[in-house]
Motif scaffolding. Structure first.
Motif, PDB file in Angstrom:
ATOM      1  N   ARG A 635      -4.178   1.170   4.690  1.00  0.00           N
ATOM      2  CA  ARG A 635      -4.256   1.456   3.254  1.00  0.00           C
ATOM      3  C   ARG A 635      -5.042   0.386   2.529  1.00  0.00           C
ATOM      4  O   ARG A 635      -4.887  -0.788   2.791  1.00  0.00           O
ATOM      5  N   TYR A 636      -5.847   0.818   1.603  1.00  0.00           N
ATOM      6  CA  TYR A 636      -6.631  -0.099   0.775  1.00  0.00           C
ATOM      7  C   TYR A 636      -6.504   0.323  -0.673  1.00  0.00           C
ATOM      8  O   TYR A 636      -6.450   1.509  -0.978  1.00  0.00           O
ATOM      9  N   VAL A 637      -6.501  -0.664  -1.545  1.00  0.00           N
ATOM     10  CA  VAL A 637      -6.486  -0.390  -2.976  1.00  0.00           C
ATOM     11  C   VAL A 637      -7.485  -1.356  -3.604  1.00  0.00           C
ATOM     12  O   VAL A 637      -7.533  -2.524  -3.231  1.00  0.00           O
ATOM     13  N   TYR A 639      -9.965  -2.612  -7.236  1.00  0.00           N
ATOM     14  CA  TYR A 639     -10.563  -2.503  -8.567  1.00  0.00           C
ATOM     15  C   TYR A 639     -11.992  -3.008  -8.444  1.00  0.00           C
ATOM     16  O   TYR A 639     -12.239  -3.971  -7.743  1.00  0.00           O
ATOM     17  N   ALA A 661      -7.185  -5.010  -1.771  1.00  0.00           N
ATOM     18  CA  ALA A 661      -5.958  -5.389  -1.073  1.00  0.00           C
ATOM     19  C   ALA A 661      -5.733  -4.394   0.055  1.00  0.00           C
ATOM     20  O   ALA A 661      -6.110  -3.233  -0.066  1.00  0.00           O
ATOM     21  N   SER A 662      -5.149  -4.864   1.133  1.00  0.00           N
ATOM     22  CA  SER A 662      -4.842  -3.943   2.226  1.00  0.00           C
ATOM     23  C   SER A 662      -3.466  -4.259   2.764  1.00  0.00           C
ATOM     24  O   SER A 662      -2.900  -5.305   2.442  1.00  0.00           O
ATOM     25  N   ASN A 663      -2.962  -3.390   3.569  1.00  0.00           N
ATOM     26  CA  ASN A 663      -1.606  -3.631   4.085  1.00  0.00           C
ATOM     27  C   ASN A 663      -1.649  -4.461   5.350  1.00  0.00           C
ATOM     28  O   ASN A 663      -1.033  -4.147   6.344  1.00  0.00           O
ATOM     29  N   PHE A 665      -0.665  -6.720   7.914  1.00  0.00           N
ATOM     30  CA  PHE A 665       0.723  -6.882   8.265  1.00  0.00           C
ATOM     31  C   PHE A 665       1.199  -8.308   8.119  1.00  0.00           C
ATOM     32  O   PHE A 665       0.628  -9.219   8.644  1.00  0.00           O
ATOM     33  N   THR A 669       2.341  -9.588  -0.728  1.00  0.00           N
ATOM     34  CA  THR A 669       1.356  -8.805  -1.473  1.00  0.00           C
ATOM     35  C   THR A 669       0.335  -9.665  -2.189  1.00  0.00           C
ATOM     36  O   THR A 669      -0.832  -9.335  -2.260  1.00  0.00           O
ATOM     37  N   LYS A 672      -2.577 -10.592  -0.206  1.00  0.00           N
ATOM     38  CA  LYS A 672      -3.399  -9.521   0.317  1.00  0.00           C
ATOM     39  C   LYS A 672      -4.624  -9.287  -0.545  1.00  0.00           C
ATOM     40  O   LYS A 672      -5.574  -8.675  -0.119  1.00  0.00           O
ATOM     41  N   TRP A 673      -4.579  -9.721  -1.784  1.00  0.00           N
ATOM     42  CA  TRP A 673      -5.701  -9.483  -2.690  1.00  0.00           C
ATOM     43  C   TRP A 673      -6.731 -10.610  -2.563  1.00  0.00           C
ATOM     44  O   TRP A 673      -6.413 -11.751  -2.330  1.00  0.00           O
ATOM     45  N   VAL A 718       2.223 -13.336  11.014  1.00  0.00           N
ATOM     46  CA  VAL A 718       3.540 -13.731  11.521  1.00  0.00           C
ATOM     47  C   VAL A 718       3.629 -13.304  12.968  1.00  0.00           C
ATOM     48  O   VAL A 718       2.882 -12.431  13.409  1.00  0.00           O
TER      49      VAL A 718
ATOM     50  N   TYR B  25       2.764   0.703  -2.021  1.00  0.00           N
ATOM     51  CA  TYR B  25       1.743   1.373  -1.229  1.00  0.00           C
ATOM     52  C   TYR B  25       1.249   0.488  -0.105  1.00  0.00           C
ATOM     53  O   TYR B  25       0.970   0.948   0.988  1.00  0.00           O
ATOM     54  N   LEU B  26       1.137  -0.802  -0.395  1.00  0.00           N
ATOM     55  CA  LEU B  26       0.553  -1.700   0.590  1.00  0.00           C
ATOM     56  C   LEU B  26       1.576  -2.313   1.524  1.00  0.00           C
ATOM     57  O   LEU B  26       1.247  -3.125   2.356  1.00  0.00           O
ATOM     58  N   LEU B  28       3.358  -0.720   3.663  1.00  0.00           N
ATOM     59  CA  LEU B  28       3.557   0.090   4.855  1.00  0.00           C
ATOM     60  C   LEU B  28       3.041  -0.630   6.088  1.00  0.00           C
ATOM     61  O   LEU B  28       1.961  -1.174   6.094  1.00  0.00           O
ATOM     62  N   PRO B  30       1.135  -1.345   9.315  1.00  0.00           N
ATOM     63  CA  PRO B  30      -0.047  -0.687   9.850  1.00  0.00           C
ATOM     64  C   PRO B  30       0.183  -0.029  11.207  1.00  0.00           C
ATOM     65  O   PRO B  30      -0.464   0.946  11.538  1.00  0.00           O
TER      66      PRO B  30
END
Lengths: 1067, 449
Positions: A635-637, A639, A661-663, A665, A669, A672-673, A718, B25-26, B28, B30
């Protein structure tokens, strides 16, 4: 050539009117049909005028001699001189110039920018250039027609022609040090969204043009995925038209079989002599007595028979002579390889009804590659609709569907870079009947065992290709929708959404006609009292693997475009987007299947080991039928935004930013940005008054500075465990887990800083044009695999451990020396790129760091250096290779490669990858004929050529021709550097020789890529027909290497030539 | 202008709404198969990773020993020069995995021990089990490493100048390490094994890939024997046999190669070594002198060996059912032998003989009359007989080298290899001070001596 017709009606009263000036009435028309052209711009004495809808304009001039410049898009510019005597009427005819159509708008995936306004470094490939070569893969068409892009061909061989392969591309060098072949690819954008699917499912006929985004100003809007550059594929859009227009095209490409005889191996007869030598030394002894009855070569079988007196001396020599006269390459050519053919058919329809414009395309490709038994088919359909509902609202939808099927004949021999085991085998007899060749077991054993109750255990390649067991089917569906709404004249809202659904199914049905199945069943058979008990179920084996991916991409964007006072222009884009990809995979195996009735055994014991037939192996287990599942979410979000301001269309500034930002692992949060940004500027010098020269049509100076990045979602900060189904082979019910990585809370994204300066120029209205760019890329926090001391328990760890610096130059120049009834245009492309390691947190641990393939990471050095051991000649007594230790020749191979050897003790040749490369393309057009030739060249690099490797001789029967030049007696070391054949194998000496300086050659070469001939039939009423003929892989014009090996594919077998023949019909 | 500001507010609102849902949302994962250690089950799974934990032990101890030899042609055919040299006890760096595969087990154990108090458990019994399991794995790994990379040690040895192992006790990769002393190394081994014996539960595990108390006892018995602590070895062998003492009767084993089930009754703990091709059935041959020691009535002569075309025999009776990997684990048979030997050394000859007899009864044809074999054996001969039985029983298990190293102190043992015309001899003094050289990669990257 200029066609200029001036009709002058002058009144002879000259004197009175000079002081007042005169009036000029001008009409501008098309040369072809005399139709007037509206909106043509005329520049007279620094004043601009435009023709009206009748193509007419008038103006006053007071000068005696006036120069009128006439410019219009799509037409060759004209210059007219008039002497102003009285009122003058002139008619100007303009010639259509399809060639000169400057791409006014380039697409970045977020917006369309006019080229004038763009501050970034873009390269635009138009439809004509994109279709200069035919090929199923759209990215392959970029080869040798752009600057800054390098294609890595090492994994491409003649066998892969006609098969769907993904080209390995790097744009502006390599910015990563790990597994670079996969992680250096630029971001591909299709239909305005990142495309991570299979490149081979894109129909090249759907693509109108390609824009390559090269510098920070261009790429920073794409953020964390754009560290390697961006390639934007722009699909054809529905054009407004009054009737249905379209194109039908079709072509066929044929490659000849690869010339296997060019492979630099010794004569098979001489290899038999080597086998004799090894046999006498007892090398095959344990294979002979091994209970698993491993296959022995036919020559060794003969030696055994001779030794055991099973055959007479006469029979032995006859059989041996027969073997010596055979060469498996002949049979490969006759029976396993064919001339490959690729057929492509495409139709494109474009139409409009009321407010709806649509474009519909359908495409079918069928490829029969060189290797028999393989096949690839592909079909594509696309429908694109555009509705201009009112003057504010526009809705567009598109559906793209692709299906492809590739069948593979596993288990069929392939002649690879190390040849094929048993180089003197025959695959068929003189009548063409299939012969059996040894595969796993000795032929004499499998022919006689089993009391005739077992399945046929022979392996016959010619039979295997009749029934290819494996099919790979891919289906892709992409649905795009977009709405643009003009909220205000200066503000447009742009909403886009894409849904993607990819399915990949690998299906293998190994039935009784495949050796593999019969082998499995036989291994699991047990003979008792004249009956066979099947411990491995009798029947076919079906293996299915599925993976699916569902993607959602959404974007909400506002576009602002405002100009005021005819001096200032402001454009801006501001938006937000998300994307998600969910991929899952699973698979299963069904054994004992009757594929006609679809019945398979109800109860199968997967766990209990069963005895293997005749104890050929210890035991076998059937094993778990279900494959481990995977379930991945990405997932990516983000701006993003950019803005550009231009003053007088001369001075332009732009800036852009993006936060992604992405998830990833394991990070919180906040971490992530990561913001990425850029600034750029451009100065249109040609518009300046001090540079307003007729012969200078364009001189743009531009520069940019900015950041983009690279993220790897598979890394984690981690410690993570991965669960594995390790319990099954050990028959225990619990599964194990493995620690994937050591904890690293410092893990962050790679950041790429790019500075670019560029100059675009154009002289004499397109007679000479081009651009030159210089760029410098600094990448920080590169992920590196740091090898660790095995005592830590880990072999290596990925950390942000290096900084690298890359520099390059892209230079393009195009000239049209002759432009009359014959038109000749020439293009020269030149690229320079090199990368250095600036900082590396990995210690130097010995020559292996610099000698191994791939990317070496010693600080201060080139990122892709070619290093070798110093050569100390061959030992005059034994012919062993020697290095140089403390100034003296030495055979102490261990010391020669331990940590005390510094880079300065090794030989540094230069770069392993081409540092300079480019192309030289010429197009000549005469009436309805056109001919074009493209030459590509590479320079500034070295490669290690193949030579004798005695480990290969023993294990793979691969003996390089250098064997003939090997040292055989004292004194030979004066003439040769090829070491003696020593037995037992000294693996240290062998690998020392393989990495020594005597095997390095320059890779520079010039290659004639292709020649193309077009003929255009122009006198047909409603249609426009062009037929063409292309010859590709024509040949090497010059090569610095003397060995006859190709530095790019690392083989001595040349890529086979191909011919393509096709036609395009426009209606 | 009202319309403008209304739209702008809408747009800003929508954008800000999105930013709040971003966090969720983020978050989750991977990859569903990834996990951070969270429960005891996760740690147990690390220790259950059989290919990494149970397999891959260094086979140098069997390669260096005299149970097997390589005919010259077979020795020549071994590609890796390190493996050819290890066979003839050269003082050159050995193949890398003999060191690195063991340190992987040590890493996994250290990791588990570091996380042991950071996860949640079903019960305190699970925590104890995991703790004992990890210490056992680490202790055995250090022990097997010391057997080959350090000189022989015996309990009470004073000379402390020799190198021990790198005693890695944490999973931190950034630690700089150096080799500890021999004494410290052996102190660590016995501590790890003793702790394991305290925490592992008494009930035997369902499959011998997982340990239990009996395994810790057996490991201690084997270890203490190797450092000549005979009373200690006796104690633990005894404790282990009290928990489990079943022997497989070879009369019931079919006469085919690799006839044993994967986890036969005798196995207390299942581990295997990775010996490259030095010990494979095709290459290695059983020492002829040893082969002739097997009585004709000894079923092992038929079951364990297969005659090859060159006249010599290969070993096909491995407990791991593989002709390649070699079983190195602990069995009840070994415990009987240890107990018998220690009893003999304590001069308790009758009890020693009983243990030996029990073992032999399961190895010889049924109803075999042992009186001729054992009656009238002088005490010193009983010890020799037991030592011989050790060789015959524990062939391929990797214990012979350790036996040689301790017996060299009390007998004039000499090792010899003949390759064509060259003879390689390891004199008794050499044996007492022999240690294999660390792999080149380890020396380079770790800066060890």
């Amino acid at each position: 050539m200029k066609y200029l017709m001036i009709l002058l009606i002058s009144i002879i009263f000259s004197d009175e009117l000079i002081a007042q000036g005169c009036r000029v009435d001008a009409t501008v028309r098309k040369k072809d049909d005399g139709q007037p052209i509206s909106n043509v711009s005329l520049e007279v004495d620094n004043f601009n005028y435009k023709t009206n809808k009748d193509g007419q304009v008038y103006f006053f001039t007071s000068k005696e001699l006036s120069v009128i410049k006439i410019k219009h898009l799509g037409y060759k510019s004209e210059v007219v001189n008039i002497r102003c005597v009285e009122n003058t009427i002139i008619i100007i005819d303009l010639v259509a110039d399809v060639q000169e159509l400057d791409s006014v708008y380039i697409s970045t995936g977020y917006e369309k920018i006019s080229k004038e306004r763009a501050t970034g470094a873009y390269e635009y490939i138009d439809n004509k250039l994109l279709n200069r070569t035919v090929g199923m893969n759209i990215l392959s068409r970029l080869e040798n027609i752009t600057t800054g892009i390098h294609f890595d061909k090492q994994s491409i061989s003649s066998i892969s022609l006609g098969l769907p392969i993904t080209p390995k591309i790097s744009l502006h060098g390599i910015n990563t040090l790990r597994d670079y072949s996969n992680r250096s690819s630029p971001l591909i954008i299709l239909d305005n969204f990142p495309y991570d699917g299979d490149i081979n499912s894109i129909n090249p006929n759907d693509i109108e043009s390609i824009t390559i985004l090269k510098d920070a100003a261009a790429t920073s809007i794409w953020g964390a995925k754009a560290g390697n550059g961006v390639i934007v594929l722009t699909s054809k859009i529905a054009k407004s038209s009054d009737r249905i227009k379209g194109t039908f095209s079709s072509n066929i490409t044929m490659h000849s079989k690869p010339d296997l005889m060019k492979h630099q191996v010794i004569n098979p007869a001489d290899y038999i002599e080597i086998e004799r030598f090894l046999f006498d030394k007892g090398f095959y002894r344990n294979m002979e007595i091994n209970r698993s009855r491993p296959a022995l070569s036919p020559a060794v079988e003969l030696f055994l028979k001779e030794r055991d007196k099973i055959i007479s001396t006469e029979e032995f020599s006859q059989s041996l002579e027969r073997l010596k006269s055979q060469d498996i390459r002949d049979d490969f050519n006759s029976f396993l390889y064919r001339n490959s053919t690729i057929r492509q058919h495409n139709i494109n329809l474009n139409g409009q009804s009321n407010k709806n414009r649509f474009i519909l395309s359908a495409n079918y490709d069928k490829s029969m590659p060189i290797q028999k038994g393989r096949e690839f088919d592909r079909a594509n359909v696309r429908l694109d609709n555009n509705y201009q509902l009112n003057d504010k609202l526009n809705v567009s939808t598109s559906i793209r569907w692709a299906i492809s099927s590739e069948s593979m004949a596993d288990g069929v021999p392939v002649y690879s870079n190390v040849g094929y085991k048993y180089p003197y085998m025959k695959l068929a007899d003189s009548l063409g009947n299939a012969l059996a060749i040894p595969k796993e077991y000795r032929l004499s054993y499998i022919e006689n065992t089993g009391e005739g109750l077992l399945m046929n255990w022979l392996y016959k390649p010619l039979e295997e290709i009749l029934n290819p067991p494996t099919k790979n089917i891919k289906k892709d569906l992409y649905i795009n929708t977009g709405i643009t709404y003009k909220l205000f004249p200066w503000l447009i809202m742009d909403i886009k959404y894409q849904y993607s659904d990819n399915l990949n199914n690998l299906n293998s049905l190994y039935d009784l006609s495949n050796y593999r199945t019969r082998n499995q069943i036989n291994l699991g058979s047990k003979i008792s009292d004249g009956n066979v008990i099947y411990n491995f179920p009798y029947g076919s084996i079906l293996q299915e693997d599925y993976s699916t991916g569902i993607g959602h991409n959404g974007r909400f964007q506002t576009n602002v475009s405002k100009s005021w006072l005819d001096k200032h222009q402001f454009n801006s884009v501001l938006g937000f987007e998300f994307n998600s990809k969910h991929t899952m995979s699973n698979g299963l195996t069904i054994i004992g299947l009757d594929e006609n009735t679809l019945i398979f055994p109800a109860i199968v014991d997967y766990l209990t080991p069963y005895p293997i037939y005749d104890n050929l192996q210890a035991s076998g287990t059937i094993g778990q039928p279900l494959r481990p599942m995977t379930d991945l979410h990405q997932r990516y979000v983000s701006y993003y935004g950019n803005a550009s301001y231009s003053y007088l269309s001369r001075y332009i500034f732009s800036a852009s930013f993006r936060k992604d930002a992405s998830n990833l692992f394991g990070l919180s949060t906040n971490d992530k940005w990561s913001p990425l940004w850029s600034v750029g500027g451009k100065w249109n010098l040609a518009k300046e008054n001090f540079l307003n020269k007729q012969w200078l049509s364009k001189l743009d100076l531009r520069g940019s500075y900015g950041f983009s990045g690279n993220v790897d979602n598979s890394l984690s900060a981690v410690p993570t465990l991965r669960f594995l189904s390790t319990g099954n082979p050990y028959l225990v019910p619990w599964q194990g887990a493995q620690i994937l990585n050591a904890p690293n809370s410092e893990l962050r994204w790679e950041k790429v800083k790019t500075i670019t300066i560029g100059l675009d120029f154009g002289f004499l209205n397109g007679l000479l044009s081009g651009s030159i760019d210089y760029y410098s890329k600094n990448t920080k926090d590169i992920y590196t695999n740091v090898p660790l001391d095995p005592t830590t328990g880990l072999d290596g760890m990925v950390i942000n451990g290096a900084n690298i610096n890359g520099k390059g130059v892209d230079f393009q120049i195009k000239a049209i020396p002759i432009n009359s009834s014959v038109r000749w245009s020439t293009n020269l492309l030149f690229s320079y790129n090199n990368t250095w390691i600036k900082r590396n947190y990995k210690e130097y641990t010995g020559p292996n760091d610099l000698l191994t393939e791939g990317i070496n990471s010693v600080e201060g050095h080139l990122a892709f250096p070619l290093y070798s051991y110093k050569w100390g000649g061959l030992d005059p007594q034994t012919g062993e290779p020697r290095g140089v230790l403390n100034g003296e020749p030495s055979k102490d191979y261990r010391s020669l490669r331990n940590k005390n050897i510094q880079p300065s003790d090794l030989v540094f040749h230069g770069s392993r990858r081409p540092v300079y490369w480019g192309a030289f393309r010429n197009d000549v057009q005469f009436r309805n004929w056109a001919i074009s030739a493209n030459i590509s060249w590479k320079a500034g690099y070295y490669f290690r050529k193949e030579s004798i490797n005695y480990a290969h001789v023993l294990n793979n029967s691969y003996t390089h021709v250098d064997y003939y030049n090997r040292w055989q007696k004292p004194g030979d070391e004066e003439f040769t550097d090829v070491p003696a054949f020593l037995y037992p194998l000294n693996s240290l000496a062998n690998s020392f020789y393989a990495n020594s300086e005597v095997l390095v050659e320059k890779g520079d070469h010039i290659y004639l890529d292709n020649i193309r001939l077009d003929y255009r039939t122009s006198n047909l009423k409603f249609i426009d027909l062009t037929t063409f003929l292309i010859m590709s892989n024509v040949g090497t014009i010059w090569s610095a290497s003397k060995s006859g090996q190709f530095p790019d594919n690392l083989t001595s077998i040349p890529m086979p030539r191909s011919f393509s023949f096709g036609f395009n019909i426009n209606f | 202008m009202n319309i403008n500001s209304k739209w702008i507010v809408y747009i800003l609102l929508t954008i800000s709404l999105f930013s709040f849902s971003c966090q969720k949302y983020l978050d989750l994962k991977p990859d569903k198969k990834l996990a951070i250690p969270y429960t005891g089950n996760d740690l147990q799974a690390i220790l259950d990773n059989i290919p990494r934990i149970n397999d891959g032990e260094s086979a140098l101890s069997e390669i260096a020993a005299d149970n097997f030899f390589l005919p010259y042609a077979n020795w020549q055919g071994i590609e890796e020069i390190e493996n050819r040299e290890s066979y003839i006890w050269q003082n050159t760096p050995v193949a890398e995995l003999y060191w690195s595969y063991m340190y992987r087990k040590i890493y996994d154990s250290n990791f588990v021990l570091e996380y042991i108090d950071k996860v949640s458990y079903q019960s305190s019994l699970q925590r104890d089990y995991i703790y004992g399991n990890a210490r056992l794995i680490r202790g055995i790994a250090f022990q097997k490493l010391a057997e080959v990379f350090c000189i022989p040690f015996w309990k009470g040895m004073v000379n402390d100048n020799s190198f021990g192992l790198v005693l890695k006790l944490s999973s931190d990769i950034n630690e700089t390490n150096k080799r500890a002393t021999l004494f410290e190394t052996h102190k660590q081994i016995s501590e790890d094994l003793i702790e394991a014996s305290k925490y592992l539960p008494p009930n035997i595990s369902e499959y011998p890939t997982r340990p239990s108390k009996v395994v810790a006892y057996a490991a201690l018995a084997r270890y203490l024997l190797s450092i000549q602590d005979y009373p200690g070895a006796y104690n633990y062998a005894n404790l282990s046999l009290q928990i489990k003492s079943t022997l497989s009767n070879y009369n019931n084993i079919p006469l085919v190669p690799y006839p044993f089930n994967l986890y036969n009754d005798e196995i207390l703990y299942f581990t295997r070594s990775y010996p490259y091709r030095n010990l494979s059935e095709d290459n290695a041959r059983v020492d002829t002198v040893l082969y002739n020691y097997y009585d004709d009535a000894d079923l092992r002569k038929e079951i364990l060996f297969k005659k090859q075309l060159d006249g010599y025999h290969s070993f096909v009776g491995d407990y791991s059912k593989s002709n390649f990997e070699k079983f190195t684990g602990l069995t009840t048979a070994e415990m009987y032998l240890i107990r018998a030997e220690c009893l003999t050394r304590e001069k308790k000859y009758l009890e020693a003989q009983n243990d030996l007899l029990l073992l032999l009864k399961s190895r010889y044809v049924s109803n075999y009359d042992f009186t001729s074999l054992l009656l009238g054996l002088e005490p010193v001969n009983l010890l020799s007989q037991i030592l011989l039985e050790r060789r015959k029983e524990l062939i391929g298990r990797g214990v012979r080298w350790t036996d040689i190293r301790r017996l060299a102190f009390e007998r004039p043992i000499q090792m010899k290899r003949i390759l064509l015309d060259k003879t390689y001899i390891l004199e008794n003094d050499d044996i007492k001070g022999f240690a294999f050289n660390l792999p080149q990669v380890v020396i380079d990257r770790g800066n060890y001596e």
